[in-house]
Design a protein around this motif. Structure first.
Motif, PDB file in Angstrom:
ATOM      1  N   GLU A  88       1.024  -1.506  -0.259  1.00 33.54           N
ATOM      2  CA  GLU A  88      -0.079   0.171  -0.244  1.00 33.54           C
ATOM      3  C   GLU A  88       0.966   1.244   0.156  1.00 33.54           C
ATOM      4  O   GLU A  88       0.819   2.206  -0.618  1.00 33.54           O
ATOM      5  N   GLY A  89       2.135   1.577   0.550  1.00 30.69           N
ATOM      6  CA  GLY A  89       3.047   2.530   1.293  1.00 30.69           C
ATOM      7  C   GLY A  89       3.130   3.084  -0.718  1.00 30.69           C
ATOM      8  O   GLY A  89       3.231   3.793  -0.596  1.00 30.69           O
ATOM      9  N   VAL A  90       3.591   2.010  -1.328  1.00 25.89           N
ATOM     10  CA  VAL A  90       4.162   2.256  -2.632  1.00 25.89           C
ATOM     11  C   VAL A  90       3.260   2.455  -3.616  1.00 25.89           C
ATOM     12  O   VAL A  90       3.531   3.240  -4.624  1.00 25.89           O
ATOM     13  N   LEU A  91       1.853   1.628  -3.529  1.00 27.72           N
ATOM     14  CA  LEU A  91       0.956   1.324  -4.921  1.00 27.72           C
ATOM     15  C   LEU A  91       0.112   2.367  -4.470  1.00 27.72           C
ATOM     16  O   LEU A  91      -0.924   2.284  -5.524  1.00 27.72           O
ATOM     17  N   GLY A  92      -0.501   2.138  -2.990  1.00 20.58           N
ATOM     18  CA  GLY A  92      -1.540   3.279  -2.731  1.00 20.58           C
ATOM     19  C   GLY A  92      -2.604   1.801  -2.263  1.00 20.58           C
ATOM     20  O   GLY A  92      -2.543   1.130  -2.773  1.00 20.58           O
ATOM     21  N   HIS A  93      -3.837   3.065  -1.980  1.00 18.63           N
ATOM     22  CA  HIS A  93      -4.311   1.487  -1.720  1.00 18.63           C
ATOM     23  C   HIS A  93      -6.094   1.729  -2.503  1.00 18.63           C
ATOM     24  O   HIS A  93      -6.415   2.566  -2.958  1.00 18.63           O
ATOM     25  N   HIS A  94      -6.220  -0.277  -2.239  1.00 17.57           N
ATOM     26  CA  HIS A  94      -7.643   0.278  -3.493  1.00 17.57           C
ATOM     27  C   HIS A  94      -8.280  -0.621  -2.552  1.00 17.57           C
ATOM     28  O   HIS A  94      -8.667  -1.715  -2.283  1.00 17.57           O
ATOM     29  N   THR A  95      -9.837   0.035  -2.326  1.00 20.21           N
ATOM     30  CA  THR A  95     -11.433  -0.268  -1.883  1.00 20.21           C
ATOM     31  C   THR A  95     -11.460  -1.031  -2.500  1.00 20.21           C
ATOM     32  O   THR A  95     -12.036  -1.502  -3.358  1.00 20.21           O
ATOM     33  N   PRO A  96     -12.159  -1.834  -1.261  1.00 22.66           N
ATOM     34  CA  PRO A  96     -12.373  -3.384  -1.888  1.00 22.66           C
ATOM     35  C   PRO A  96     -14.420  -3.123  -2.172  1.00 22.66           C
ATOM     36  O   PRO A  96     -14.434  -2.471  -1.091  1.00 22.66           O
ATOM     37  N   PRO A  97     -14.468  -4.138  -2.921  1.00 24.90           N
ATOM     38  CA  PRO A  97     -16.447  -4.035  -2.933  1.00 24.90           C
ATOM     39  C   PRO A  97     -16.593  -3.827  -1.561  1.00 24.90           C
ATOM     40  O   PRO A  97     -16.368  -4.587  -0.567  1.00 24.90           O
ATOM     41  N   PRO A  98     -17.928  -4.275  -1.240  1.00 21.85           N
ATOM     42  CA  PRO A  98     -18.605  -4.609  -0.260  1.00 21.85           C
ATOM     43  C   PRO A  98     -18.992  -5.526  -0.035  1.00 21.85           C
ATOM     44  O   PRO A  98     -18.232  -6.766  -1.112  1.00 21.85           O
ATOM     45  N   LEU A  99     -18.619  -6.578   1.459  1.00 21.43           N
ATOM     46  CA  LEU A  99     -18.250  -7.586   1.425  1.00 21.43           C
ATOM     47  C   LEU A  99     -19.255  -8.681   1.515  1.00 21.43           C
ATOM     48  O   LEU A  99     -19.268  -9.571   0.832  1.00 21.43           O
ATOM     49  N   GLN A 100     -20.580  -8.254   1.250  1.00 22.27           N
ATOM     50  CA  GLN A 100     -21.230  -8.768   0.829  1.00 22.27           C
ATOM     51  C   GLN A 100     -21.660  -8.813  -0.984  1.00 22.27           C
ATOM     52  O   GLN A 100     -21.122 -10.823  -1.784  1.00 22.27           O
ATOM     53  N   LEU A 101     -21.583  -8.464  -1.433  1.00 14.87           N
ATOM     54  CA  LEU A 101     -20.734  -8.248  -3.144  1.00 14.87           C
ATOM     55  C   LEU A 101     -19.639  -9.105  -3.697  1.00 14.87           C
ATOM     56  O   LEU A 101     -19.940 -10.198  -4.189  1.00 14.87           O
ATOM     57  N   GLU A 102     -18.512  -9.137  -2.665  1.00 15.26           N
ATOM     58  CA  GLU A 102     -17.594 -10.250  -2.378  1.00 15.26           C
ATOM     59  C   GLU A 102     -17.813 -11.292  -2.532  1.00 15.26           C
ATOM     60  O   GLU A 102     -17.456 -11.869  -3.254  1.00 15.26           O
ATOM     61  N   ILE A 103     -18.599 -11.221  -1.325  1.00 14.68           N
ATOM     62  CA  ILE A 103     -18.682 -12.810  -1.223  1.00 14.68           C
ATOM     63  C   ILE A 103     -19.560 -13.548  -2.137  1.00 14.68           C
ATOM     64  O   ILE A 103     -19.256 -14.889  -2.406  1.00 14.68           O
ATOM     65  N   SER A 104     -20.822 -12.637  -2.856  1.00 11.35           N
ATOM     66  CA  SER A 104     -20.907 -13.571  -4.159  1.00 11.35           C
ATOM     67  C   SER A 104     -20.642 -14.108  -5.225  1.00 11.35           C
ATOM     68  O   SER A 104     -20.742 -14.333  -5.945  1.00 11.35           O
ATOM     69  N   LEU A 105     -20.014 -12.924  -5.445  1.00 11.63           N
ATOM     70  CA  LEU A 105     -18.651 -12.871  -6.686  1.00 11.63           C
ATOM     71  C   LEU A 105     -17.971 -13.761  -6.686  1.00 11.63           C
ATOM     72  O   LEU A 105     -17.510 -14.586  -7.927  1.00 11.63           O
ATOM     73  N   LEU A 106     -17.239 -14.674  -5.602  1.00 12.93           N
ATOM     74  CA  LEU A 106     -15.827 -15.194  -5.323  1.00 12.93           C
ATOM     75  C   LEU A 106     -17.238 -16.538  -5.258  1.00 12.93           C
ATOM     76  O   LEU A 106     -16.750 -17.584  -5.885  1.00 12.93           O
ATOM     77  N   ALA A 107     -18.598 -16.471  -4.985  1.00 14.85           N
ATOM     78  CA  ALA A 107     -19.230 -17.915  -4.695  1.00 14.85           C
ATOM     79  C   ALA A 107     -19.390 -18.113  -6.878  1.00 14.85           C
ATOM     80  O   ALA A 107     -18.872 -19.546  -7.491  1.00 14.85           O
ATOM     81  N   VAL A 108     -19.808 -17.076  -7.530  1.00 14.75           N
ATOM     82  CA  VAL A 108     -20.485 -17.076  -8.885  1.00 14.75           C
ATOM     83  C   VAL A 108     -18.703 -17.708  -9.339  1.00 14.75           C
ATOM     84  O   VAL A 108     -19.061 -18.865 -10.433  1.00 14.75           O
ATOM     85  N   SER A 109     -17.470 -16.910  -9.204  1.00 14.87           N
ATOM     86  CA  SER A 109     -16.501 -17.748  -9.606  1.00 14.87           C
ATOM     87  C   SER A 109     -16.411 -18.881  -9.448  1.00 14.87           C
ATOM     88  O   SER A 109     -15.557 -20.081  -9.954  1.00 14.87           O
ATOM     89  N   ALA A 110     -16.744 -19.605  -8.429  1.00 17.52           N
ATOM     90  CA  ALA A 110     -15.430 -20.897  -7.761  1.00 17.52           C
ATOM     91  C   ALA A 110     -17.001 -21.837  -9.116  1.00 17.52           C
ATOM     92  O   ALA A 110     -16.245 -22.574  -9.229  1.00 17.52           O
ATOM     93  N   VAL A 111     -18.623 -21.258  -9.100  1.00 15.40           N
ATOM     94  CA  VAL A 111     -18.942 -22.084  -9.680  1.00 15.40           C
ATOM     95  C   VAL A 111     -18.743 -22.275 -10.905  1.00 15.40           C
ATOM     96  O   VAL A 111     -18.600 -23.136 -11.678  1.00 15.40           O
ATOM     97  N   VAL A 112     -18.129 -20.907 -11.409  1.00 11.72           N
ATOM     98  CA  VAL A 112     -17.378 -21.281 -12.714  1.00 11.72           C
ATOM     99  C   VAL A 112     -16.286 -22.051 -13.601  1.00 11.72           C
ATOM    100  O   VAL A 112     -16.243 -22.624 -14.617  1.00 11.72           O
ATOM    101  N   ALA A 113     -15.310 -21.682 -11.767  1.00  8.77           N
ATOM    102  CA  ALA A 113     -14.423 -22.494 -11.693  1.00  8.77           C
ATOM    103  C   ALA A 113     -14.740 -24.163 -12.069  1.00  8.77           C
ATOM    104  O   ALA A 113     -14.469 -25.298 -12.939  1.00  8.77           O
ATOM    105  N   VAL A 114     -15.438 -24.607 -11.129  1.00 11.45           N
ATOM    106  CA  VAL A 114     -16.251 -26.009 -11.004  1.00 11.45           C
ATOM    107  C   VAL A 114     -16.454 -26.562 -12.515  1.00 11.45           C
ATOM    108  O   VAL A 114     -16.825 -27.614 -12.986  1.00 11.45           O
TER     109      VAL A 114
END
Length: 626
Positions: free
Chosen positions: A488-514
């Motif tokens: 972060e000190g070198v590249l700056g801070h990146h704001t993550p998406p809201p936790l609920q959206l993050e979990i939903s999109l990760l679940a979609v990615s897992a389904v896609v991989a399987v």
């Protein structure tokens, strides 16, 4: 300890010089030990620096001045090293994975007549790559940038006296990589010239201080020029065509250059110059679409390859596209995170492919199959690499690649959609490669009858990389110090998406991989509905087999056009116009001197006439002047 960073360069340099001078005297094994040991020593030194560097609150890092390099007019460029979390992360990847590949190469290259030369070239490459990531200025970085280009040319064309139906001349493959990268280098040179003309310096800290001070600079132009450089070195559209042919080199070269180090130099460049990208939405959007487009196109080409290393080559192009996408959407630390995990699992996959080639002397998957019975260790390592590449949860690729997809979603849902489709393609070609190579029944009994597991020198690095590919995602889990937070000190801070959206999109990615695994399983269990899917996809399959016709465009369109243009410039501009002016001027001078020589004949009447004519001319001139 940080002040000893110059030893990071000295160690591979020493290994290279020792093997250059004494290689034939000390023997093959000693040569390999020296080459591997110096890289391993550099890794241990970098590891000892990690607590001080990652624990420091000075985001400018530590600069180690070596000597004054260029001091000419207003151009001052010291030879200095910049040690900060970003450069040290790259050093750890280069030396750590590089050391494992060196050890693997001892077994893989055993018996090769140019054994000593191979390790000499490997040390040269590591030296250049370390200079690239440690340089504290654009110019120092560029020296390393060109150094890895030279080393890759030597390593890709290492078997320059060979050729086959798949690659053609191996020497030509090395030249292709070298020439295509020169196109990208034009962008790098022009970007440096533009930065220096405005800022008056090429040192990173001074340039970024000037940006913070509000200096006006055409950030879009700089970034687009840098994007051209990134496209060349990190194999993005339209300059990715060199990387698949670079598989002609020995497999350790494929793992070192085209998975873990050289091709990631462009991603490092984007991260290092993040301050410019943050100033230009136009350039960032362009880079994002170049990245995701490259990822998709390369993924489709990986789907239809029959050569195992070609699958992995196009996969590398695709994964580099994800890294460019991450950096272009502002998630620079996540791009570096995927760079690190990709180094683990793609080096693992390439070295596993090398183990297969070493045992079978064959990489055409149509002739393989059923290898897991005779190569269980290689099969398990390759499967772990496939699970990481496909983004199966728990494995490293799931955490890093899907984090980039989350960042893309925040930038544009359309970018995310293309990236998600590419993730499905990635899972399909990854499991296809596993299935055709290791599963099922042998397709060539003669090959299968001679198959054997590789020795310890090759298997130990595989198992270490397999472990890293499995647990590498933990580098960015929410613990006390994640890789993202460290950068972060070198590249700056990146704001993550809201936790609920993050979990939903990760679940979609897992389904896609399987889903990718399920599609391959259905294909090779001969599910009837697969045939209709294949028929629907036939036009895309044909396009992908023809590499989206980009190589055809270059070979049949661009190259002949440039050749014809060069012939015209040679015959018309050079020979008629330029030579005509030069030779005509020389002929005119000769004719004048030939006539003037007649006057100097040594006869008194001629000289008297000359005096008379000269005096007459002077009288006339003065008379007209009055």
């Amino acid at each position: 300890m940080i002040s000893l960073a110059w030893l990071l360069l000295l160690l591979p340099l020493a290994g290279m010089l020792i093997n250059l001078v004494l290689g034939r005297v000390i023997g093959r094994r000693a040569t390999a030990v020296v080459a591997s040991g110096t890289v391993g020593g550099a890794f241990l030194l970098a590891l000892s620096m990690a607590p001080a560097v990652f624990g420091s609150h000075d985001h400018h890092g530590a600069t180690i001045h070596l000597w004054n390099w260029i001091d000419m007019g207003s151009l001052h460029v010291p030879m200095a090293l910049l040690v900060d979390p970003l450069s040290l992360t790259m050093v750890l990847v280069v030396t750590g994975v590089g050391f494992l590949i060196h050890v693997y190469a001892i077994g893989y290259m055993e018996g090769d007549e140019r054994f000593n030369r191979f390790f000499l070239y490997l040390n040269l490459f590591i030296l250049a790559m370390l200079l690239l990531v440690l340089g504290d200025s654009f110019l120092t970085l560029f020296i390393g940038w060109e150094g890895v280009g030279l080393a890759s040319f030597l390593l890709i064309g290492f078997w320059f006296d060979r050729e086959d139906d798949l690659y053609g001349s191996f020497a030509d493959c090395g030249k292709k990589a070298f020439i295509v990268n020169r196109i990208g280098d034009v962008g790098m040179i022009l970007a440096m010239a533009l930065i220096w003309s405005i800022v008056g310096s090429l040192e990173f800290n001074e340039v970024f201080h000037a940006l913070e001070a509000g200096i006006t600079i055409p950030a879009t132009a700089v970034c687009l020029l840098l994007l051209l450089a990134v496209a060349g070195k990190s194999a993005q559209f339209p300059l990715y065509v060199w990387l698949p042919d670079a598989m002609a080199g020995p497999t350790p070269v494929s793992a070192l250059i085209h998975a873990a180090t050289m091709v990631t130099a462009g991603i490092y460049l984007m991260a290092r110059t993040h301050a410019f990208w943050e100033l230009s939405a136009t350039a960032s959007t362009t880079a994002a679409w170049v990245g995701v487009g490259t990822a998709f196109v390369a993924g489709t080409m990986a789907l239809v390859q029959h050569d195992l290393k070609k699958v992995l080559a196009y996969s590398t192009v695709s994964q580099l596209g994800y890294m460019v996408l991450g950096a272009a959407t502002g998630a620079f630390a996540l791009a570096i995170f995927h760079l690190v995990t990709h180094a683990f699992f793609k080096a693992l996959l390439f070295l596993s492919a090398g183990s297969v080639q070493h045992a079978t002397h064959e990489l055409d998957m149509r002739k393989l199959g059923g290898l897991q019975q005779k190569m269980p260790g290689t099969a398990r390592c390759f499967l772990i690499g496939v699970l990481a590449l496909a983004g199966i949860p728990i494995f490293s690729g799931f955490f890093s690649k899907d984090a980039i997809l989350l960042s893309a979603f925040g930038k544009s849902p359309l970018l995310y959609a293309v990236g998600l489709i590419t993730a499905l393609i990635t899972s399909v070609y990854a499991f296809r490669a596993w299935w055709l190579t290791f599963n099922g029944t042998p397709r060539d009994q003669e090959i299968h009858s001679h198959v054997h597991e590789s020795g310890a020198l090759m298997m130990v690095p595989l198992w270490i990389l397999a472990g890293l590919a499995f647990v590498g995602g933990g580098l960015n889990l929410p613990v006390a110090l994640t890789l993202e937070r460290a950068l972060e000190g070198v590249l700056g801070h990146h704001t993550p998406p809201p936790l609920q959206l993050e979990i939903s999109l990760l679940a979609v990615s897992a389904v896609v991989a399987v889903t990718g695994w399920w599609l391959i399983r259905s294909t090779y269990h001969h599910a009837g509905w697969i045939d209709s899917v294949k028929a629907t996809m036939k036009p895309l399959t044909k396009t992908a087999r023809n590499r989206w016709y980009l190589d055809t465009l270059y070979d049949d369109g661009l190259v002949p056009t440039l050749h014809a243009a060069s012939q015209w410039f040679t015959n018309v501009v050079d020979r008629i116009l330029i030579d005509g002016i030069v030779n005509g001027s020389a002929q005119l001078a000769m004719n004048i001197s030939r006539q003037a020589r007649r006057v100097n004949n040594g006869q008194v009447p001629t000289y008297a006439l000359s005096l008379f004519v000269g005096a007459t001319v002077l009288v006339v001139v003065f008379w007209l002047a009055v």
